[in-house]
Design an enzyme around this catalytic site. Structure first.
Site, PDB file in Angstrom:
ATOM      1  N   ASP A  67      21.068  35.198  67.077  1.00 30.32           N
ATOM      2  CA  ASP A  67      21.850  36.320  67.597  1.00 30.32           C
ATOM      3  C   ASP A  67      21.419  36.710  69.005  1.00 30.32           C
ATOM      4  O   ASP A  67      20.423  36.216  69.525  1.00 30.32           O
ATOM      5  CB  ASP A  67      21.751  37.525  66.641  1.00 30.32           C
ATOM      6  CG  ASP A  67      20.315  37.831  66.222  1.00 30.32           C
ATOM      7  OD1 ASP A  67      19.377  37.335  66.853  1.00 30.32           O
ATOM      8  OD2 ASP A  67      20.143  38.589  65.246  1.00 30.32           O
ATOM      9  N   ASP A 136      17.638  47.416  56.581  1.00 33.05           N
ATOM     10  CA  ASP A 136      18.872  47.627  55.801  1.00 33.05           C
ATOM     11  C   ASP A 136      19.364  46.338  55.152  1.00 33.05           C
ATOM     12  O   ASP A 136      20.488  46.286  54.645  1.00 33.05           O
ATOM     13  CB  ASP A 136      19.972  48.234  56.698  1.00 33.05           C
ATOM     14  CG  ASP A 136      20.387  47.318  57.842  1.00 33.05           C
ATOM     15  OD1 ASP A 136      19.840  46.200  57.961  1.00 33.05           O
ATOM     16  OD2 ASP A 136      21.270  47.723  58.634  1.00 33.05           O
ATOM     17  N   HIS A 138      19.806  43.359  56.688  1.00 33.15           N
ATOM     18  CA  HIS A 138      20.576  42.410  57.504  1.00 33.15           C
ATOM     19  C   HIS A 138      19.797  41.137  57.775  1.00 33.15           C
ATOM     20  O   HIS A 138      18.569  41.136  57.826  1.00 33.15           O
ATOM     21  CB  HIS A 138      21.106  43.051  58.792  1.00 33.15           C
ATOM     22  CG  HIS A 138      20.111  43.354  59.866  1.00 33.15           C
ATOM     23  ND1 HIS A 138      19.988  44.592  60.447  1.00 33.15           N
ATOM     24  CD2 HIS A 138      19.204  42.586  60.505  1.00 33.15           C
ATOM     25  CE1 HIS A 138      19.060  44.559  61.378  1.00 33.15           C
ATOM     26  NE2 HIS A 138      18.558  43.351  61.442  1.00 33.15           N
ATOM     27  N   GLU A 143      25.150  42.946  59.401  1.00 32.25           N
ATOM     28  CA  GLU A 143      24.861  44.254  58.805  1.00 32.25           C
ATOM     29  C   GLU A 143      25.519  44.379  57.420  1.00 32.25           C
ATOM     30  O   GLU A 143      26.375  43.572  57.062  1.00 32.25           O
ATOM     31  CB  GLU A 143      25.379  45.357  59.743  1.00 32.25           C
ATOM     32  CG  GLU A 143      24.691  45.393  61.113  1.00 32.25           C
ATOM     33  CD  GLU A 143      23.272  45.960  61.074  1.00 32.25           C
ATOM     34  OE1 GLU A 143      22.599  45.880  60.028  1.00 32.25           O
ATOM     35  OE2 GLU A 143      22.822  46.485  62.114  1.00 32.25           O
TER      36      GLU A 143
END
Ligand code: GLP
Length: 262
Positions: A67, A136, A138, A143
């Site tokens: 990413d 979270d 990811h 996400e």
């Protein structure tokens, strides 16, 4: 999923580095998927050491990063491009033209993402993907509620990820880009092996949900339960919320060394 619990992040990273090194020795033109964040830093340090002291050769290796922030120039000190050159590429013998990182400044983002996907395929697919996990859940920047079928595309970060990553931007959430380009979950699942690292108590809940919870888009990393070759290297604090940690230790400790590194 294979869960490997080590006494600390250092030992876990060294064990993970042995898996990467073994692949590169057996397949010198291996295609590696790489991650950023604080988690893989010791792994990269160990790969650099193996290159310098043991001659681990990266000259034929191709890499694809997971990413990149959208809107950050490559030269920005917090771009993932800068991160990778600073923490790994500048210290091993990799060919710059074999390094691939999503372009956060592309004019035509959909085209750039489609080209990224086709370049992965043209290189024979990813042999081993290094992953971290967000608090979270990811992976990459996929996400919660990201499609399990997703490919490389633009995404919006959650508030929690912006808050988590503000530490790299002088603690100022306003400086953290809100958009990113990330490989999709489908892209990650196509890798022949996934190698996840997670350290610290802050990751314990996400790790437990990923390994022992239901497979759900609200916990993107849980899709790794469906991957045929996913290894999860964690330290004791990150393992603290797992129900079956004794079983995972028993399995790993019972393996011969060659199999632990395979
Ligand atoms: C970042 C990256 C992820 C990384 C994760 C955890 O936002 N996009 O690839 O795995 O968050 O980061 P850290 O290792 O710093 O905890």
């Amino acid at each position: 999923m294979e869960i490997i619990i080590k006494e600390n992040g250092e030992a876990a990273s060294e064990a993970a580095a042995r898996v990467v090194a073994r692949l590169v020795r057996e397949k010198p033109n291996a295609v590696l998927g790489l991650a950023t964040g604080s988690t893989p830093l010791v792994l990269y340090r160990e790969l650099i050491r193996l290159h310098k002291e043991d001659g681990l050769d990266f000259s034929q290796v191709t890499t694809f990063n997971l990413d990149e922030y959208a809107g950050l120039e490559k030269e920005h000190e917090q771009s993932y491009h800068s991160f990778m050159w600073k923490n790994l590429f500048s210290q091993i013998n990799i060919h710059p033209e074999k390094v691939h990182i999503p372009d956060g400044m592309a004019d035509d983002i959909p085209l750039s993402c489609a080209t990224y996907e086709s370049t992965i395929i043209a290189n024979g697919g990813i042999d081993l993907q290094v992953l971290g996990i967000g608090s979270d859940g990811h992976i990459g920047f996929n996400e919660p509620t990201s499609s399990f079928a997703s490919r490389t595309r633009i995404k919006t970060l959650t508030q929690q990820t912006v808050t988590d990553n503000a530490r790299f931007f002088d603690g100022d959430e306003n400086k953290v880009p809100h958009h990113c380009i990330t490989m999709g979950i489908g892209t990650i699942m196509d890798a022949r092996m996934n190698l996840m690292l997670a350290f610290g108590e802050g990751k314990a809940e996400a790790v437990a949900a990923m390994v022992e919870g239901p497979v759900s888009a609200i916990m993107p990393a849980s899709i790794l339960q469906h991957h045929p070759a996913a290894k999860v290297f964690i330290d004791e604090p990150a393992a603290s919320a797992l129900t079956l940690s004794d079983y995972y230790r028993w399995v790993y400790d019972g393996k011969p060394r060659w199999q632990q590194d395979a």
